[in-house]
Design a protein around this motif. Structure first.
Motif, short mmCIF file in Angstrom:
data_model
loop_
_atom_site.label_atom_id
_atom_site.label_comp_id
_atom_site.label_asym_id
_atom_site.label_seq_id
_atom_site.Cartn_x
_atom_site.Cartn_y
_atom_site.Cartn_z
N THR A 67 22.14 24.33 -35.50
CA THR A 67 21.68 24.76 -34.18
C THR A 67 20.83 23.69 -33.51
O THR A 67 20.96 23.43 -32.31
CB THR A 67 20.88 26.06 -34.31
OG1 THR A 67 21.70 27.07 -34.92
CG2 THR A 67 20.41 26.56 -32.96
N VAL A 68 19.96 23.05 -34.29
CA VAL A 68 19.11 21.98 -33.75
C VAL A 68 19.97 20.82 -33.24
O VAL A 68 19.76 20.31 -32.13
CB VAL A 68 18.12 21.48 -34.81
CG1 VAL A 68 17.44 20.19 -34.37
CG2 VAL A 68 17.07 22.55 -35.10
N VAL A 69 20.92 20.40 -34.04
CA VAL A 69 21.78 19.28 -33.65
C VAL A 69 22.58 19.62 -32.40
O VAL A 69 22.70 18.79 -31.48
CB VAL A 69 22.71 18.89 -34.81
CG1 VAL A 69 23.75 17.86 -34.35
CG2 VAL A 69 21.91 18.33 -35.98
N ALA A 70 23.09 20.83 -32.33
CA ALA A 70 23.87 21.25 -31.15
C ALA A 70 23.02 21.22 -29.90
O ALA A 70 23.48 20.81 -28.82
CB ALA A 70 24.46 22.64 -31.37
N GLU A 71 21.75 21.65 -30.02
CA GLU A 71 20.87 21.64 -28.85
C GLU A 71 20.50 20.21 -28.45
O GLU A 71 20.44 19.90 -27.24
CB GLU A 71 19.62 22.46 -29.12
CG GLU A 71 18.64 22.55 -27.96
CD GLU A 71 19.22 23.23 -26.72
OE1 GLU A 71 18.55 23.18 -25.67
OE2 GLU A 71 20.32 23.82 -26.79
N CYS A 72 20.26 19.35 -29.43
CA CYS A 72 20.01 17.94 -29.10
C CYS A 72 21.19 17.36 -28.33
O CYS A 72 21.00 16.67 -27.32
CB CYS A 72 19.79 17.14 -30.38
SG CYS A 72 18.13 17.28 -31.10
N ARG A 73 22.38 17.64 -28.79
CA ARG A 73 23.57 17.13 -28.11
C ARG A 73 23.67 17.70 -26.69
O ARG A 73 24.00 16.98 -25.74
CB ARG A 73 24.83 17.45 -28.91
CG ARG A 73 24.95 16.65 -30.19
CD ARG A 73 26.27 16.89 -30.91
NE ARG A 73 27.42 16.51 -30.09
CZ ARG A 73 28.67 16.46 -30.54
NH1 ARG A 73 28.92 16.76 -31.81
NH2 ARG A 73 29.65 16.11 -29.74
N ARG A 74 23.39 18.98 -26.54
CA ARG A 74 23.46 19.61 -25.22
C ARG A 74 22.46 18.97 -24.27
O ARG A 74 22.73 18.81 -23.07
CB ARG A 74 23.19 21.10 -25.35
CG ARG A 74 23.58 21.91 -24.11
CD ARG A 74 23.60 23.39 -24.42
NE ARG A 74 22.26 23.93 -24.43
CZ ARG A 74 21.63 24.40 -23.35
NH1 ARG A 74 22.22 24.36 -22.17
NH2 ARG A 74 20.42 24.90 -23.45
N GLN A 75 21.32 18.55 -24.82
CA GLN A 75 20.29 17.93 -23.99
C GLN A 75 20.41 16.41 -23.93
O GLN A 75 19.54 15.73 -23.39
CB GLN A 75 18.91 18.31 -24.54
CG GLN A 75 18.62 19.79 -24.54
CD GLN A 75 18.70 20.40 -23.15
OE1 GLN A 75 18.49 19.73 -22.14
NE2 GLN A 75 19.01 21.69 -23.09
N LYS A 76 21.48 15.86 -24.49
CA LYS A 76 21.75 14.42 -24.48
C LYS A 76 20.64 13.63 -25.17
O LYS A 76 20.23 12.56 -24.72
CB LYS A 76 21.98 13.92 -23.05
CG LYS A 76 23.17 14.57 -22.36
CD LYS A 76 23.43 14.01 -20.98
CE LYS A 76 24.64 14.65 -20.35
NZ LYS A 76 24.92 14.10 -19.00
N LEU A 77 20.17 14.19 -26.27
CA LEU A 77 19.15 13.53 -27.09
C LEU A 77 19.75 13.09 -28.41
O LEU A 77 20.40 13.89 -29.10
CB LEU A 77 18.00 14.50 -27.39
CG LEU A 77 17.15 14.99 -26.23
CD1 LEU A 77 16.23 16.12 -26.70
CD2 LEU A 77 16.32 13.85 -25.65
N VAL A 78 19.55 11.85 -28.78
CA VAL A 78 19.88 11.43 -30.13
C VAL A 78 18.90 12.12 -31.06
O VAL A 78 17.68 12.11 -30.83
CB VAL A 78 19.80 9.90 -30.27
CG1 VAL A 78 19.92 9.48 -31.73
CG2 VAL A 78 20.88 9.25 -29.42
N CYS A 79 19.42 12.72 -32.11
CA CYS A 79 18.63 13.57 -32.98
C CYS A 79 18.26 12.81 -34.26
O CYS A 79 19.13 12.54 -35.09
CB CYS A 79 19.44 14.82 -33.32
SG CYS A 79 18.49 16.21 -33.89
N VAL A 80 17.00 12.45 -34.39
CA VAL A 80 16.50 11.83 -35.61
C VAL A 80 15.91 12.95 -36.46
O VAL A 80 14.86 13.52 -36.11
CB VAL A 80 15.44 10.75 -35.32
CG1 VAL A 80 14.96 10.12 -36.62
CG2 VAL A 80 16.00 9.69 -34.37
#
Length: 323
Positions: free
Chosen positions: A89-102
């Motif tokens: 869920t965290v990764v999907a939201e990062c992608r939706r917000q155009k954030l690279v997820c570290v």
């Protein structure tokens, strides 16, 4: 052309070189996205594992201009485990917000000195346990194996422990860019990471490891900032400032120098932290009570000040060239 030669060529075409990366990749000390475009991290840390109800924070960070977020997770050893579903869920939201997820595991913090802290080997087991959340996300996720994995005791094991954790992840088939934190509570005052980084990088079969130093009181002058980061640049080894603040209990970091040197030399940075710090370090909150309309002086500085996020961040092109 012989059948045997055709078969060999087909095999090479399908598999590529043995050390080829998928998604983010490191070349000549720089990080590149999956389109082969250099990417410089410009973001902040968000303490998701302690504040899972503050899920909207990722949208707020993106709206303020960040191109990345370092997300605090727990293996379950010290805090509530972030399981496969939660990380998905965290990764999907990062992608939706155009954030690279570290993504980072915080349970390793200060191992050898902090009660309850876990080893990097155990952190690697956590990543393997949630691998389904990571599979296919190599273009959007960077795995930060463990936060500040050694305190000021036993830090001499940093190279061996880091090598072991990388080997475990690669041996299990994870091909993401890996980020590794320095010892000495991330600040590497002993220069253990600085001096061992070349061997660690070379031992990664994908040559896809990025090094992360945390800059607090140890880095209280521009000279200390430029000397440390500059040695990685000279060695063509990838370095980011994975945490830093405008003040700290151990001294007064030179945040102006960190921001300026990072921008001048295309070095990534991730400030600590969005909101929710404990009272003794509450001055590190960038927003009051997670409210993007109530930025603190530190929040104003890192988002809107010279060499700050709004002025310098560029989206990873995997989210669209105009993003």
């Amino acid at each position: 052309m012989s059948t045997v030669l055709l078969s060999l060529l087909a095999c090479l075409f399908l598999t590529g070189p043995a050390h080829a990366a998928t998604g983010f990749a490191v070349r000549e000390g720089r990080l590149y996205d999956a389109n082969g475009v250099e990417f410089v991290l410009r973001g902040v840390n968000h303490a998701h594992t302690w504040y899972p109800q503050r899920f909207s924070s990722l949208a707020h960070l993106s709206a303020l201009g960040a191109n990345s977020a370092r997300v605090v997770l727990s293996s379950g050893d010290r805090w509530t485990r972030d399981d496969t579903a939660e990380v998905t869920t965290v990764v999907a939201e990062c992608r939706r917000q155009k954030l690279v997820c570290v993504l980072e595991v915080h349970d390793t913090t200060g191992y050898g000195e902090q009660s309850g802290a876990i080893t990097l080997d155990r952190a690697a087991d956590y990543w393997l346990g949630i691998r389904e959340a990571l599979r296919g996300q190599e273009s959007f996720v960077i795995i930060n194996i463990g936060n500040e994995p050694h305190g000021n005791t036993g830090y001499q094991r940093w190279s061996a422990d880091t090598l072991g954790a990388i080997a475990k992840l690669r041996g299990a088939g994870l091909r993401h860019t890996i980020m590794v934190d320095a010892p000495n509570w991330g600040q590497d005052w002993s220069f253990t990471m600085r001096d061992g980084a070349g061997a660690v990088f070379a031992a990664d079969p994908l040559r896809n490891t990025v090094f992360s130093v945390h800059m607090y009181g140890v880095y209280n002058t521009a000279a200390k900032v430029s000397d440390y980061l500059g040695q990685f640049l000279a060695a063509r080894l990838p370095i980011v400032v994975g945490e830093f603040g405008h003040f700290h209990s151990d001294g007064d970091p030179d945040e102006t120098a960190i921001l300026a040197y990072s921008q001048a030399n295309r070095i990534g940075y991730l400030g600590w932290s969005w909101s929710g710090n404990s009272a003794d370090v509450g001055y590190l909150d960038m927003a009051t009570a997670f409210d993007p309309a109530q930025l603190t002086s530190w929040g104003q500085r890192i988002f809107h000040g010279p060499n700050g996020i709004r002025q310098t961040a560029k989206r990873a092109t995997v989210f669209g060239r105009a993003g």
